[in-house]
Design a protein around this motif. Structure first.
Motif, PDB file in Angstrom:
ATOM      1  N   LEU A  87      78.408  69.708  30.860  1.00 36.77           N
ATOM      2  CA  LEU A  87      78.370  69.643  29.399  1.00 36.77           C
ATOM      3  C   LEU A  87      78.329  68.186  28.929  1.00 36.77           C
ATOM      4  O   LEU A  87      77.623  67.840  27.980  1.00 36.77           O
ATOM      5  N   LYS A  88      79.072  67.306  29.627  1.00 36.68           N
ATOM      6  CA  LYS A  88      79.074  65.882  29.251  1.00 36.68           C
ATOM      7  C   LYS A  88      77.657  65.309  29.358  1.00 36.68           C
ATOM      8  O   LYS A  88      77.207  64.582  28.476  1.00 36.68           O
ATOM      9  N   VAL A  89      76.973  65.633  30.448  1.00 38.19           N
ATOM     10  CA  VAL A  89      75.601  65.144  30.647  1.00 38.19           C
ATOM     11  C   VAL A  89      74.695  65.695  29.546  1.00 38.19           C
ATOM     12  O   VAL A  89      73.893  64.966  28.948  1.00 38.19           O
ATOM     13  N   ILE A  90      74.867  66.972  29.256  1.00 37.15           N
ATOM     14  CA  ILE A  90      74.029  67.619  28.228  1.00 37.15           C
ATOM     15  C   ILE A  90      74.252  66.964  26.867  1.00 37.15           C
ATOM     16  O   ILE A  90      73.307  66.637  26.154  1.00 37.15           O
ATOM     17  N   MET A  91      75.535  66.744  26.498  1.00 34.30           N
ATOM     18  CA  MET A  91      75.827  66.218  25.158  1.00 34.30           C
ATOM     19  C   MET A  91      75.365  64.765  24.984  1.00 34.30           C
ATOM     20  O   MET A  91      75.166  64.316  23.868  1.00 34.30           O
ATOM     21  N   GLU A  92      75.197  64.032  26.093  1.00 34.36           N
ATOM     22  CA  GLU A  92      74.681  62.655  26.009  1.00 34.36           C
ATOM     23  C   GLU A  92      73.297  62.619  25.381  1.00 34.36           C
ATOM     24  O   GLU A  92      72.971  61.741  24.603  1.00 34.36           O
ATOM     25  N   LYS A  93      72.459  63.602  25.744  1.00 34.00           N
ATOM     26  CA  LYS A  93      71.040  63.468  25.392  1.00 34.00           C
ATOM     27  C   LYS A  93      70.416  64.682  24.709  1.00 34.00           C
ATOM     28  O   LYS A  93      69.220  64.663  24.440  1.00 34.00           O
ATOM     29  N   THR A  94      71.174  65.709  24.454  1.00 40.17           N
ATOM     30  CA  THR A  94      70.517  66.902  23.918  1.00 40.17           C
ATOM     31  C   THR A  94      69.806  66.610  22.596  1.00 40.17           C
ATOM     32  O   THR A  94      70.396  65.995  21.703  1.00 40.17           O
ATOM     33  N   PRO A  95      68.557  67.059  22.457  1.00 38.97           N
ATOM     34  CA  PRO A  95      67.848  66.816  21.195  1.00 38.97           C
ATOM     35  C   PRO A  95      68.157  67.877  20.139  1.00 38.97           C
ATOM     36  O   PRO A  95      67.771  67.733  18.978  1.00 38.97           O
ATOM     37  N   ILE A  96      68.792  68.994  20.542  1.00 39.37           N
ATOM     38  CA  ILE A  96      69.112  70.061  19.574  1.00 39.37           C
ATOM     39  C   ILE A  96      70.586  70.459  19.701  1.00 39.37           C
ATOM     40  O   ILE A  96      71.289  70.013  20.612  1.00 39.37           O
ATOM     41  N   ASP A  97      71.017  71.296  18.782  1.00 37.46           N
ATOM     42  CA  ASP A  97      72.430  71.693  18.736  1.00 37.46           C
ATOM     43  C   ASP A  97      72.838  72.480  19.988  1.00 37.46           C
ATOM     44  O   ASP A  97      72.032  73.215  20.556  1.00 37.46           O
TER      45      ASP A  97
END
Ligand code: SF4
Length: 413
Positions: free
Chosen positions: A163-173
């Motif tokens: 989740l940490k990796v995802i939240m670094e770069k996610t372009p959408i919610d």
């Protein structure tokens, strides 16, 4: 990474509060969920929804839900996450247009065809990728972003590290599960129910066959009969109550509570607990101290023992309930308050379970702290004094000094 906090008057405050998203199986639960603090509620429509058993909403129900939610600044999400067979395609465009017109904030979808037409129709509503698609990585999220999706509901199997990796770069919610039941199998992708009861878990009909009792054999030898111990494959329920601060700091957009089939008492207890926790943390994140009050509150409605699901890593044997599938709330929901007469100090109530004179009842509410009261006077609708309340849903009156409010709930201590 999103900027979630700001210094205001010398103190850090969270400026990006996550949405608290909760389920509702009918209008009564939906209204309660919103009154107890949900920012958004997800419901299943009668059509194109996965959870066929979850007493789904008609278009008129959804309309009423949207109007009610608007009054509280809350939103309605509608699940359209059916796995479409050829004969399910008819009427989908008209259905989506209707949801858009009545002001639904988002649809939750699993089939790529619905994703595409929702965008082609240029609807105002958001399109959220269902957890049914088990999205667990940034590349897949990017794929859905490229398709114009507004949000991904991650699979329950997403660890905190991922989740940490995802939240670094996610372009959408990003929507993340914080509380609810777990499959023993990979979320929903399971054939047990299909084989054992002909009910399709992937089309919303799961009979929870993993939680049935089984005979357990080891190399042909029955091993659980001697000890008279039934074998079941039930997982403990997930609760991330002690990690809410970390998830807020990551900038997760929406915290999801699961359980459209759960009771009114369960959903009110769980939603109000997370509401209080999120608000307390966001108000003063640097001095916030987690205390056991929140876990104790959840335990009052918890059906099964709680665990952290996949938050740390794959669950171990300690997260399973191999021989225990019964569901028991620790405190029984007995009273729903309909009204309170301040002058007479009399609460008009709806009986929800047996209680009697001398019982202690804890009232909880979105408006006040929990309060424990001794039941010392009960009257029926004709204002005759009675000793026991033993008729479900009967309208009664109780004397109580504390000014309770309409929609407060009472549970037997
Ligand atoms: S049978 Fe159990 S593991 Fe399979 S879909 Fe149903 S709840 Fe999940």
């Amino acid at each position: 990474m999103k900027n979630v906090s700001q210094i205001i008057d010398g103190k850090r405050k969270i400026i990006k509060k996550p949405e608290l998203l909760a389920p509702a199986g009918n209008l009564e639960k939906l209204k309660t969920t919103i009154m107890y603090g949900a920012d958004a509620v997800f419901v299943g429509g009668k059509e194109f929804s996965l959870r066929s058993q979850a007493s789904n909403f008609t278009i008129d129900d959804i309309k009423e839900a949207v109007e009610f939610a608007n009054g509280y600044g809350a939103h309605i999400h509608v699940t359209c996450n059916i796995i479409l067979h050829q004969d399910n395609l008819k009427g989908i465009k008209e259905y989506l247009k209707t949801l858009d017109e009545i002001g639904v904030r988002a649809i939750i979808v699993a089939d790529p065809y619905i994703m595409r037409i929702a965008k082609e129709l240029k609807l105002r509503l958001e399109v959220h990728v269902s957890t049914q698609l088990s999205t667990l990585n940034l590349k897949a999220i990017q794929f859905y972003a490229d398709m114009g999706m507004d949000r991904v509901v991650l699979g329950r199997e997403t660890t905190f590290e991922d989740l940490k990796v995802i939240m670094e770069k996610t372009p959408i919610d990003i929507e993340y599960f914080i509380h609810g039941a777990m499959c023993i199998h990979y979320s929903g992708r399971c054939m047990l129910s299909n084989y054992l009861s002909r009910r399709d878990a992937n089309r919303g009909g799961c009979s929870q066959s993993c939680r049935w009792y089984y005979d357990l054999y080891d190399q042909g030898e029955l091993v659980n009969q001697e000890k008279d111990m039934p074998f079941s494959m039930s997982s403990k329920d997930m609760a991330l109550v002690d990690h809410i601060g970390e998830l807020i700091e990551l900038g997760v957009d929406s915290f999801k509570i699961e359980g459209r089939m759960k009771s009114l008492h369960y959903i009110a207890t769980v939603v109000s607990t997370y509401r209080k926790l999120i608000d307390a943390y966001c108000d003063n994140p640097d001095e916030f101290q987690f205390n056991d009050f929140y876990r104790q509150e959840l335990n009052k409605a918890a059906n099964r023992a709680l665990c952290h699901g996949f938050f740390y890593d794959n669950p171990t044997k300690d997260e399973q309930l191999f021989n225990l599938r019964d569901e028991h709330p620790t405190q029984e929901f007995v009273i729903r308050v309909l009204d309170y007469d301040q002058e007479k100090k009399l609460a008009k109530i709806e009986q929800r379970n047996y209680f009697q004179l001398g019982d202690k009842v804890e009232f909880f509410s979105p408006h006040h702290e929990n309060i424990v009261v001794d039941i010392h006077k009960i009257y029926n609708e004709d204002m005759e004094a009675i000793e026991v309340a033993n008729h479900p849903m009967e309208i009664l009156y109780i004397e109580i000094d504390y000014p309770v409010q309409s929609h407060d709930m009472g549970r037997k201590v």
